[in-house]
Design a protein around this motif. Structure first.
Motif, PDB file in Angstrom:
ATOM      1  N   THR A 144     -39.842  -4.428 -15.081  1.00  0.00           N
ATOM      2  CA  THR A 144     -38.445  -3.835 -14.727  1.00  0.00           C
ATOM      3  C   THR A 144     -38.390  -3.268 -13.403  1.00  0.00           C
ATOM      4  O   THR A 144     -37.624  -3.386 -12.590  1.00  0.00           O
ATOM      5  CB  THR A 144     -37.877  -2.888 -15.927  1.00  0.00           C
ATOM      6  OG1 THR A 144     -37.922  -3.588 -17.220  1.00  0.00           O
ATOM      7  CG2 THR A 144     -36.569  -2.355 -15.671  1.00  0.00           C
ATOM      8  N   LEU A 145     -39.529  -2.125 -13.201  1.00  0.00           N
ATOM      9  CA  LEU A 145     -39.519  -1.454 -12.061  1.00  0.00           C
ATOM     10  C   LEU A 145     -39.745  -2.252 -10.852  1.00  0.00           C
ATOM     11  O   LEU A 145     -39.100  -2.245  -9.808  1.00  0.00           O
ATOM     12  CB  LEU A 145     -40.632  -0.428 -12.178  1.00  0.00           C
ATOM     13  CG  LEU A 145     -40.932   0.583 -11.103  1.00  0.00           C
ATOM     14  CD1 LEU A 145     -39.742   1.293 -10.536  1.00  0.00           C
ATOM     15  CD2 LEU A 145     -42.320   1.252 -10.929  1.00  0.00           C
ATOM     16  N   ALA A 146     -40.667  -3.375 -10.918  1.00  0.00           N
ATOM     17  CA  ALA A 146     -40.792  -4.232  -9.938  1.00  0.00           C
ATOM     18  C   ALA A 146     -39.507  -5.108  -9.294  1.00  0.00           C
ATOM     19  O   ALA A 146     -39.493  -5.230  -8.326  1.00  0.00           O
ATOM     20  CB  ALA A 146     -42.066  -5.275 -10.106  1.00  0.00           C
ATOM     21  N   THR A 147     -38.907  -5.366 -10.724  1.00  0.00           N
ATOM     22  CA  THR A 147     -37.596  -6.002 -10.338  1.00  0.00           C
ATOM     23  C   THR A 147     -36.547  -5.265  -9.630  1.00  0.00           C
ATOM     24  O   THR A 147     -35.855  -5.654  -8.740  1.00  0.00           O
ATOM     25  CB  THR A 147     -37.199  -6.653 -11.837  1.00  0.00           C
ATOM     26  OG1 THR A 147     -38.155  -7.498 -12.475  1.00  0.00           O
ATOM     27  CG2 THR A 147     -35.814  -7.437 -11.439  1.00  0.00           C
ATOM     28  N   ILE A 148     -36.532  -4.079 -10.002  1.00  0.00           N
ATOM     29  CA  ILE A 148     -35.649  -3.048  -9.299  1.00  0.00           C
ATOM     30  C   ILE A 148     -35.873  -3.060  -8.081  1.00  0.00           C
ATOM     31  O   ILE A 148     -34.988  -2.845  -7.081  1.00  0.00           O
ATOM     32  CB  ILE A 148     -35.375  -1.736  -9.959  1.00  0.00           C
ATOM     33  CG1 ILE A 148     -34.936  -2.057 -11.477  1.00  0.00           C
ATOM     34  CG2 ILE A 148     -34.774  -0.828  -9.373  1.00  0.00           C
ATOM     35  CD1 ILE A 148     -35.220  -0.742 -12.422  1.00  0.00           C
ATOM     36  N   ILE A 149     -37.199  -3.021  -7.363  1.00  0.00           N
ATOM     37  CA  ILE A 149     -37.599  -2.735  -6.175  1.00  0.00           C
ATOM     38  C   ILE A 149     -37.402  -3.856  -5.351  1.00  0.00           C
ATOM     39  O   ILE A 149     -36.878  -3.921  -4.389  1.00  0.00           O
ATOM     40  CB  ILE A 149     -39.368  -2.404  -6.133  1.00  0.00           C
ATOM     41  CG1 ILE A 149     -39.279  -0.954  -6.863  1.00  0.00           C
ATOM     42  CG2 ILE A 149     -39.663  -2.456  -4.627  1.00  0.00           C
ATOM     43  CD1 ILE A 149     -40.816  -0.681  -7.065  1.00  0.00           C
ATOM     44  N   GLU A 150     -37.453  -5.125  -6.099  1.00  0.00           N
ATOM     45  CA  GLU A 150     -37.138  -6.276  -5.336  1.00  0.00           C
ATOM     46  C   GLU A 150     -35.732  -6.646  -5.140  1.00  0.00           C
ATOM     47  O   GLU A 150     -35.493  -6.787  -3.961  1.00  0.00           O
ATOM     48  CB  GLU A 150     -37.474  -7.619  -6.100  1.00  0.00           C
ATOM     49  CG  GLU A 150     -37.705  -8.798  -5.516  1.00  0.00           C
ATOM     50  CD  GLU A 150     -36.174  -9.374  -5.870  1.00  0.00           C
ATOM     51  OE1 GLU A 150     -35.837 -10.279  -4.711  1.00  0.00           O
ATOM     52  OE2 GLU A 150     -35.480  -9.312  -6.656  1.00  0.00           O
ATOM     53  N   LEU A 151     -35.027  -6.052  -5.973  1.00  0.00           N
ATOM     54  CA  LEU A 151     -33.431  -6.247  -5.982  1.00  0.00           C
ATOM     55  C   LEU A 151     -33.054  -5.314  -4.563  1.00  0.00           C
ATOM     56  O   LEU A 151     -32.097  -5.608  -3.899  1.00  0.00           O
ATOM     57  CB  LEU A 151     -32.730  -5.929  -7.306  1.00  0.00           C
ATOM     58  CG  LEU A 151     -32.745  -7.095  -8.176  1.00  0.00           C
ATOM     59  CD1 LEU A 151     -32.202  -6.680  -9.617  1.00  0.00           C
ATOM     60  CD2 LEU A 151     -31.934  -8.165  -7.771  1.00  0.00           C
ATOM     61  N   ALA A 152     -33.584  -4.028  -4.978  1.00  0.00           N
ATOM     62  CA  ALA A 152     -33.312  -3.120  -3.795  1.00  0.00           C
ATOM     63  C   ALA A 152     -33.603  -3.807  -2.273  1.00  0.00           C
ATOM     64  O   ALA A 152     -33.053  -3.705  -1.305  1.00  0.00           O
ATOM     65  CB  ALA A 152     -33.864  -1.735  -3.966  1.00  0.00           C
ATOM     66  N   ALA A 153     -34.867  -4.184  -2.271  1.00  0.00           N
ATOM     67  CA  ALA A 153     -35.265  -4.568  -0.787  1.00  0.00           C
ATOM     68  C   ALA A 153     -34.286  -6.029  -0.606  1.00  0.00           C
ATOM     69  O   ALA A 153     -34.314  -6.187   0.536  1.00  0.00           O
ATOM     70  CB  ALA A 153     -36.968  -5.165  -1.100  1.00  0.00           C
ATOM     71  N   ALA A 154     -33.894  -6.890  -1.466  1.00  0.00           N
ATOM     72  CA  ALA A 154     -33.253  -7.784  -1.214  1.00  0.00           C
ATOM     73  C   ALA A 154     -31.717  -7.545  -0.733  1.00  0.00           C
ATOM     74  O   ALA A 154     -31.184  -8.284  -0.105  1.00  0.00           O
ATOM     75  CB  ALA A 154     -32.998  -8.533  -2.420  1.00  0.00           C
ATOM     76  N   PHE A 155     -31.495  -6.433  -0.854  1.00  0.00           N
ATOM     77  CA  PHE A 155     -30.118  -5.563  -0.320  1.00  0.00           C
ATOM     78  C   PHE A 155     -30.321  -5.014   0.997  1.00  0.00           C
ATOM     79  O   PHE A 155     -29.573  -5.035   1.843  1.00  0.00           O
ATOM     80  CB  PHE A 155     -29.502  -4.658  -1.331  1.00  0.00           C
ATOM     81  CG  PHE A 155     -28.795  -5.426  -2.287  1.00  0.00           C
ATOM     82  CD1 PHE A 155     -27.356  -5.939  -2.202  1.00  0.00           C
ATOM     83  CD2 PHE A 155     -29.171  -5.563  -3.659  1.00  0.00           C
ATOM     84  CE1 PHE A 155     -26.677  -6.500  -3.154  1.00  0.00           C
ATOM     85  CE2 PHE A 155     -28.711  -6.142  -4.582  1.00  0.00           C
ATOM     86  CZ  PHE A 155     -27.307  -6.670  -4.283  1.00  0.00           C
ATOM     87  N   VAL A 156     -31.472  -4.266   1.079  1.00  0.00           N
ATOM     88  CA  VAL A 156     -32.041  -3.497   2.194  1.00  0.00           C
ATOM     89  C   VAL A 156     -32.289  -4.403   3.546  1.00  0.00           C
ATOM     90  O   VAL A 156     -31.710  -4.189   4.695  1.00  0.00           O
ATOM     91  CB  VAL A 156     -32.745  -2.299   2.011  1.00  0.00           C
ATOM     92  CG1 VAL A 156     -33.344  -1.715   3.078  1.00  0.00           C
ATOM     93  CG2 VAL A 156     -32.395  -1.380   0.840  1.00  0.00           C
ATOM     94  N   LEU A 157     -33.121  -5.420   3.244  1.00  0.00           N
ATOM     95  CA  LEU A 157     -33.749  -5.994   4.274  1.00  0.00           C
ATOM     96  C   LEU A 157     -32.920  -6.865   4.881  1.00  0.00           C
ATOM     97  O   LEU A 157     -32.831  -6.848   6.158  1.00  0.00           O
ATOM     98  CB  LEU A 157     -34.800  -7.007   3.592  1.00  0.00           C
ATOM     99  CG  LEU A 157     -36.018  -7.568   4.581  1.00  0.00           C
ATOM    100  CD1 LEU A 157     -36.554  -6.393   5.461  1.00  0.00           C
ATOM    101  CD2 LEU A 157     -36.959  -8.218   3.947  1.00  0.00           C
ATOM    102  N   PRO A 158     -31.754  -7.629   4.666  1.00  0.00           N
ATOM    103  CA  PRO A 158     -30.624  -8.215   5.168  1.00  0.00           C
ATOM    104  C   PRO A 158     -29.882  -7.223   6.013  1.00  0.00           C
ATOM    105  O   PRO A 158     -29.697  -7.765   7.293  1.00  0.00           O
ATOM    106  CB  PRO A 158     -29.680  -8.993   4.012  1.00  0.00           C
ATOM    107  CG  PRO A 158     -30.727  -9.129   2.840  1.00  0.00           C
ATOM    108  CD  PRO A 158     -31.735  -7.934   3.044  1.00  0.00           C
ATOM    109  N   VAL A 159     -29.711  -5.944   5.592  1.00  0.00           N
ATOM    110  CA  VAL A 159     -28.903  -5.168   6.511  1.00  0.00           C
ATOM    111  C   VAL A 159     -29.948  -4.809   7.819  1.00  0.00           C
ATOM    112  O   VAL A 159     -29.340  -4.829   8.840  1.00  0.00           O
ATOM    113  CB  VAL A 159     -28.457  -3.810   5.822  1.00  0.00           C
ATOM    114  CG1 VAL A 159     -28.071  -2.942   6.541  1.00  0.00           C
ATOM    115  CG2 VAL A 159     -27.659  -4.052   4.429  1.00  0.00           C
TER     116      VAL A 159
END
Length: 147
Positions: free
Chosen positions: A32-47
């Motif tokens: 769950t923690l790894a998935t949350i980190i991945e989702l956050a990165a998937a929003f931040v990196l495109p920005v």
């Protein structure tokens, strides 16, 4: 995609109870923690890539975030196909960004990532289908013994 989804439901229905116990809860928290980190990165990196003036890198930047998640999942649960898919989804977009641009970059990245993810999922469902007959015969033997 609909075919893989239909196959997944058919093969995994009732395949196994959810694991329980302290180790299962620990593993669930880590995933769950790894998935949350991945989702956050998937929003931040495109920005970040848009702010850097590379709007055509948005899709590759999202795909790159999935690769490390799969590598981490391989580390946790030891499924080698996750390692292969993780490296493909990490290195592949970098190679595509270095060799392509514009719409062709987005289309190629999308199709390649989709193929890798669907192939990985289909392989997992196929593995579950192979396990199912063994599980079914074991349960049948246990039911016969209880009678």
């Amino acid at each position: 995609m609909i075919g893989v989804f239909t196959y997944a439901i058919r093969v995994t229905a009732g395949a196994a109870p959810r694991p329980a116990g302290p180790e299962a809860r620990r593993l669930e928290r880590l995933v769950t923690l790894a998935t949350i980190i991945e989702l956050a990165a998937a929003f931040v990196l495109p920005v970040i890539v848009i702010a850097a003036g590379h709007s055509d890198w948005v899709l590759p930047s999202i795909v790159i975030t999935i690769g490390p998640l799969l590598l981490y999942l391989d580390h946790l649960v030891h499924i080698p196909r996750y390692r292969l898919a993780g490296w493909a989804l990490t290195a592949g977009p970098v190679i595509l960004v270095a060799t392509m641009s514009g719409k062709s970059l987005a289309v190629t990245t999308g199709f390649a990532a989709g193929a890798v993810l669907l192939g990985t999922a289909a392989a997992g469902f196929r593995d579950l289908a192979r396990l199912r007959p063994a599980r079914t015969s074991t349960q049948t033997a246990l039911r016969a013994k209880d009678r």
